[in-house]
Write a protein that holds these residues in place. Structure first.
Motif, PDB file in Angstrom:
ATOM      1  N   TRP A 186      92.307  55.142  52.641  1.00 31.78           N
ATOM      2  CA  TRP A 186      91.750  54.640  53.902  1.00 31.78           C
ATOM      3  C   TRP A 186      90.255  54.896  54.001  1.00 31.78           C
ATOM      4  CZ3 TRP A 186      95.397  56.684  58.337  1.00 31.78           C
ATOM      5  CH2 TRP A 186      96.682  56.145  58.171  1.00 31.78           C
ATOM      6  N   ILE A 187      89.749  55.810  53.205  1.00 32.46           N
ATOM      7  CA  ILE A 187      88.366  56.269  53.338  1.00 32.46           C
ATOM      8  C   ILE A 187      87.543  55.674  52.185  1.00 32.46           C
ATOM      9  CG2 ILE A 187      86.883  58.281  53.670  1.00 32.46           C
ATOM     10  CD1 ILE A 187      89.308  58.005  55.685  1.00 32.46           C
ATOM     11  N   PRO A 188      86.582  54.780  52.491  1.00 35.74           N
ATOM     12  CA  PRO A 188      85.863  54.053  51.443  1.00 35.74           C
ATOM     13  C   PRO A 188      84.654  54.789  50.857  1.00 35.74           C
ATOM     14  CG  PRO A 188      85.151  53.273  53.560  1.00 35.74           C
ATOM     15  CD  PRO A 188      86.213  54.309  53.822  1.00 35.74           C
ATOM     16  N   HIS A 189      84.497  56.076  51.122  1.00 36.94           N
ATOM     17  CA  HIS A 189      83.346  56.805  50.609  1.00 36.94           C
ATOM     18  C   HIS A 189      83.799  58.121  50.005  1.00 36.94           C
ATOM     19  CE1 HIS A 189      83.712  58.865  54.462  1.00 36.94           C
ATOM     20  NE2 HIS A 189      83.627  57.686  55.040  1.00 36.94           N
ATOM     21  N   VAL A 226      86.571  62.753  61.779  1.00 33.66           N
ATOM     22  CA  VAL A 226      87.364  61.525  61.631  1.00 33.66           C
ATOM     23  C   VAL A 226      86.702  60.608  60.614  1.00 33.66           C
ATOM     24  CG1 VAL A 226      88.256  59.470  62.813  1.00 33.66           C
ATOM     25  CG2 VAL A 226      88.280  61.694  63.979  1.00 33.66           C
ATOM     26  N   GLN A 227      85.395  60.435  60.726  1.00 33.84           N
ATOM     27  CA  GLN A 227      84.659  59.523  59.841  1.00 33.84           C
ATOM     28  C   GLN A 227      84.807  59.913  58.378  1.00 33.84           C
ATOM     29  OE1 GLN A 227      81.492  60.495  58.203  1.00 33.84           O
ATOM     30  NE2 GLN A 227      81.425  58.506  57.218  1.00 33.84           N
ATOM     31  N   SER A 228      84.869  61.199  58.090  1.00 34.13           N
ATOM     32  CA  SER A 228      84.954  61.670  56.706  1.00 34.13           C
ATOM     33  C   SER A 228      86.370  61.627  56.156  1.00 34.13           C
ATOM     34  CB  SER A 228      84.426  63.105  56.606  1.00 34.13           C
ATOM     35  OG  SER A 228      85.312  63.993  57.274  1.00 34.13           O
ATOM     36  N   HIS A 235      85.043  53.130  58.058  1.00 32.44           N
ATOM     37  CA  HIS A 235      84.391  51.919  57.563  1.00 32.44           C
ATOM     38  C   HIS A 235      83.149  51.504  58.349  1.00 32.44           C
ATOM     39  CE1 HIS A 235      88.229  51.427  55.467  1.00 32.44           C
ATOM     40  NE2 HIS A 235      87.584  50.605  54.660  1.00 32.44           N
ATOM     41  N   ARG A 236      83.031  51.907  59.602  1.00 29.62           N
ATOM     42  CA  ARG A 236      81.991  51.348  60.458  1.00 29.62           C
ATOM     43  C   ARG A 236      80.787  52.237  60.684  1.00 29.62           C
ATOM     44  NH1 ARG A 236      85.346  47.841  64.821  1.00 29.62           N
ATOM     45  NH2 ARG A 236      86.167  46.392  63.292  1.00 29.62           N
ATOM     46  N   VAL A 237      80.818  53.445  60.244  1.00 29.17           N
ATOM     47  CA  VAL A 237      79.667  54.326  60.451  1.00 29.17           C
ATOM     48  C   VAL A 237      78.632  54.006  59.364  1.00 29.17           C
ATOM     49  CG1 VAL A 237      78.870  56.722  60.427  1.00 29.17           C
ATOM     50  CG2 VAL A 237      81.007  56.130  61.564  1.00 29.17           C
ATOM     51  N   PRO A 238      77.397  53.621  59.764  1.00 28.90           N
ATOM     52  CA  PRO A 238      76.361  53.329  58.761  1.00 28.90           C
ATOM     53  C   PRO A 238      76.076  54.561  57.886  1.00 28.90           C
ATOM     54  CG  PRO A 238      75.682  52.596  60.943  1.00 28.90           C
ATOM     55  CD  PRO A 238      76.929  53.404  61.128  1.00 28.90           C
TER      56      PRO A 238
END
Length: 189
Positions: free
Chosen positions: A93-96, A146-148, A20-23
């Motif tokens: 959990w992943i918004p993208h 992790v971000q993905s 959620h926090r990575v631009p």
């Protein structure tokens, strides 16, 4: 069991925060680094440049780097993923949309991270500047996993440990092999 529960809770919290926090712009850079590292393309290309432009030191760094990647991939993907069978983080959990591109294999450990860390850690003693340069995309790959939503932080940490252990093992084996081949005369690794 309390420790395992704490690891799961930490994994859940950090995975959600990273997703959620990575631009968006940073996410694109991280995705580009991961895509370049897919199937170890980035590390093989870096080894090619090192061997081509780095003289003897570059060839040596490239050889230990590629060897470390191969061993790390065998350990992480060929052994560990086959015996663990951990599910990837839940899609909700992943918004993208990057969550749609992740593999179906076990989440534990991160093979991408294992290869990235193995290459970087193997190259660094042979050619410190090249190792420092490789550390940047290696770190980006670890964060991107992790971000993905492809991995939990503990998967990435385990991949990093495998990568470090592999690099150490490759350097140690190389040193011992040189010692044997040179009839007992020790050389610097």
């Amino acid at each position: 069991m309390r420790l395992l529960d704490q690891v799961r809770d930490t994994d859940r919290t950090l995975t959600k925060k990273a997703a959620h926090r990575v631009p968006a712009g940073v996410g694109k850079v991280l995705s580009a680094a991961e895509e370049a590292a897919e199937s170890s393309k980035l590390w093989c290309a870096a080894a090619g440049v090192m061997a081509w432009r780095g003289g003897r030191r570059g060839r040596r760094a490239a050889a230990v780097g590629v060897t470390a990647v191969v061993v790390a991939q065998l350990v992480s993907n060929g052994v560990c993923k086959q015996v663990t069978g951990r599910r990837r983080p839940p899609e909700e959990w992943i918004p993208h949309d990057e969550v749609q591109d992740r593999p179906d294999s076990s989440s534990f450990p991160s093979g991408h991270t294992a290869a990235a860390v193995a290459f970087t850690a193997a190259v660094a003693p042979a050619w410190p500047l090249a190792g420092a340069l490789c550390a940047v995309p290696a770190a980006a790959v670890a964060v991107e996993r992790v971000q993905s939503g492809a991995h939990y932080p503990s998967d990435v940490a385990a991949g990093a440990v495998i990568g470090l252990a592999t690099a150490w093992l490759v350097h140690r084996a190389t040193h011992l092999l040189r010692h044997r081949l040179l009839g007992g005369r020790l050389t610097t690794p």
